[in-house]
Design a protein around this motif. Structure first.
Motif, PDB file in Angstrom:
ATOM      1  N   UNK A  58       7.805  11.484  13.922  1.00 38.02           N
ATOM      2  CA  UNK A  58       8.027  11.363  12.491  1.00 38.02           C
ATOM      3  C   UNK A  58       8.176  12.727  11.854  1.00 38.02           C
ATOM      4  N   UNK A  59       9.103  12.862  10.898  1.00 37.80           N
ATOM      5  CA  UNK A  59       9.235  14.111  10.145  1.00 37.80           C
ATOM      6  C   UNK A  59       8.786  13.867   8.712  1.00 37.80           C
ATOM      7  N   UNK A  60       8.240  14.921   8.096  1.00 37.07           N
ATOM      8  CA  UNK A  60       7.581  14.773   6.802  1.00 37.07           C
ATOM      9  C   UNK A  60       8.038  15.870   5.842  1.00 37.07           C
ATOM     10  N   UNK A  61       8.103  15.517   4.544  1.00 37.78           N
ATOM     11  CA  UNK A  61       8.555  16.485   3.546  1.00 37.78           C
ATOM     12  C   UNK A  61       7.506  17.522   3.172  1.00 37.78           C
ATOM     13  N   UNK A  62       6.258  17.316   3.574  1.00 45.57           N
ATOM     14  CA  UNK A  62       5.194  18.288   3.279  1.00 45.57           C
ATOM     15  C   UNK A  62       4.137  18.222   4.375  1.00 45.57           C
TER      16      UNK A  62
END
Length: 454
Positions: free
Chosen positions: A224-228
């Motif tokens: 998973x990639x996350x904005x913060x």
């Protein structure tokens, strides 16, 4: 006859190295910011008897002894001091026994960590601890620092896989701790005392290790990639709070992803703030992986993917293991490993970011996120004056934030030399005095790894 010549004459087969050029390779570990001393020589021990002879000799002459394995430590625990004997156990590589019936292995201290797992695999078993250096680090070094690794979120750290030890004390006495049984509470838990003691209480020469059944199938991987960073931390806290038990749950921040991509052209540097890599390896792995993905999405992930491809999974783990060497290419590095309660991981990640901004220091962070164990790496240009004050100030802010959140200064690297200045903040004066009393009882001349830990 000099003391070092006396040692060499008293040994059978082992080699004492005194040539300065050869000794140079044994003076330091991977904590390159710690300035090593000049040893009298290096003993390449090949047996427990060699270690006994060396420690009896050291006690007679009052000569300090610095034990080492492969030298992969990151806290300076295997750094030589002036006038010492460096005691290398890297030649003690025998795997004496693997018992499928009792699920255990008996090994010498110089065995490479991954080799234990490979030997266990032949019996259908697994040795769980897998630090990032597992292909080059030794069991003895792992035991000395109570090393962790990527799988420790489910299977625990090194101490959780140790049944017993063979230890040589400062005066040359051999102590065997623990047992081969699953249970056993006779006497004090000396095994746990020596694990993590960083060679300051005795020299570990062998161990009886617990093995586990290998997972029934290839793990299912979730990315998973996350904005913060905070969002990634909240995903981890959500997973833990829901009672899910992944076999791996790792975090890689943007600075680290960029360093890896600049080096290896992985294509993972997409501008995202953080990536989580998780695996599930039980019989219900698919269900667990799906649940992990939902928690990632619930915390704000902007991309989630699930894969059962073992090649793809291996590539992702290889990328995670590249974090430190990739970051090293950016400059000098101070590598740390604070740990916090997992519910506090979002706050700790924000504190690391804040320390970098406030002090103007690049901090690249990876984490054994499922354990709440972060590895912030402070990167700075080479400086003939040593570590810049701003780096120490940023590190101090990170350490104090971890303690304020109920955490620890070190989750797996150990105290060594680098963290001594902060140790009392975590332990307190009374506890630190108990540590010193134990040290004095087992090593009254203070010859074992002096200047480390306490």
């Amino acid at each position: 006859m000099t003391p070092i010549e006396e040692l060499s004459a008293g040994l059978q087969g082992s080699r004492v190295v005194v040539d300065p050029e050869s000794v140079e390779g044994y003076r330091r570990d991977e904590a390159h910011l710690v300035e090593p001393g000049r040893p009298l020589g290096v003993l390449l021990a090949e047996s427990t008897d060699d270690v006994v002879e060396a420690l009896r000799w050291a006690t007679r002459h009052g000569i300090p002894v610095v034990p080492r394995g492969s030298g992969t430590g990151l806290a300076g625990g295997a750094t030589a001091v002036d006038g010492c004997l460096v005691l290398s156990l890297a030649r003690m590589t025998a795997i004496r026994e693997v018992s499928a019936e009792d699920r255990l292995a008996v090994v010498e201290a110089g065995v490479i960590t991954a080799d234990v797992d490979r030997a266990a695999a032949k019996a259908g078993l697994m040795y769980a601890p897998d630090p990032s250096s597992h292909e080059i680090s030794t069991v003895g070094g792992n035991l000395a620092t109570n090393a962790g690794g990527l799988r420790c979120v489910k299977y625990g750290v090194t101490r959780d896989s140790v049944l017993g030890l063979e230890v040589v004390l400062a005066d040359g006495r051999v102590v065997r701790t623990g047992r081969r049984t699953v249970k056993g509470v006779a006497g004090y838990d000396l095994t746990s005392l020596f694990v993590g003691s960083e060679g300051t209480l005795g020299v570990i020469t062998g161990a009886t290790l617990q093995l586990r059944p290998r997972p029934p199938a290839e793990p299912v991987t979730v990315v998973g990639s996350f904005p913060s960073l905070r969002a990634a931390g909240e995903a981890v806290a959500s997973v833990v709070g829901a009672g899910l038990v992944p076999s791996l749950l790792e975090l890689i921040d943007r600075a680290t992803l960029k360093a890896i991509d600049d080096w290896k052209r992985t294509g993972l540097d997409t501008g995202t703030a953080a990536v989580l890599v998780a695996q599930a390896d039980d019989v219900d792995a698919a269900r667990c992986a799906a649940a992990l993905g939902r928690h990632f999405e619930g915390a704000g992930a902007d991309f989630v993917a699930v894969s059962t491809d073992p090649t793809e999974a291996a590539q992702l783990l290889d990328i995670r293991r590249l974090a430190y060497p990739a970051t090293e290419r950016l400059g000098r590095c101070l590598v740390e490993d604070v740990g916090v309660p997992r519910s506090k991981l979002p706050d700790m990640l924000e504190a690391v970011e804040a320390a970098g901004r406030e002090h103007g220091v690049l901090i690249a962070t990876v984490a054994h996120a499922g354990d709440g164990n972060l590895h912030p790496t402070f990167v700075f240009p080479p400086d003939p004056q040593g570590v810049p004050n701003a780096v120490w100030e940023a590190a101090d802010a990170v350490f104090r934030a971890a303690l304020d959140l109920g955490g620890t200064l070190t989750g797996e690297h150990g105290v060594g030399v680098l963290k001594k200045r902060w140790l009392e903040l975590e332990l307190g004066a009374e506890s630190l005095q108990v540590h010193r009393s134990i040290k004095a009882a087992l090593d009254p001349l203070s010859i074992l790894n002096p200047g480390k830990v306490v």
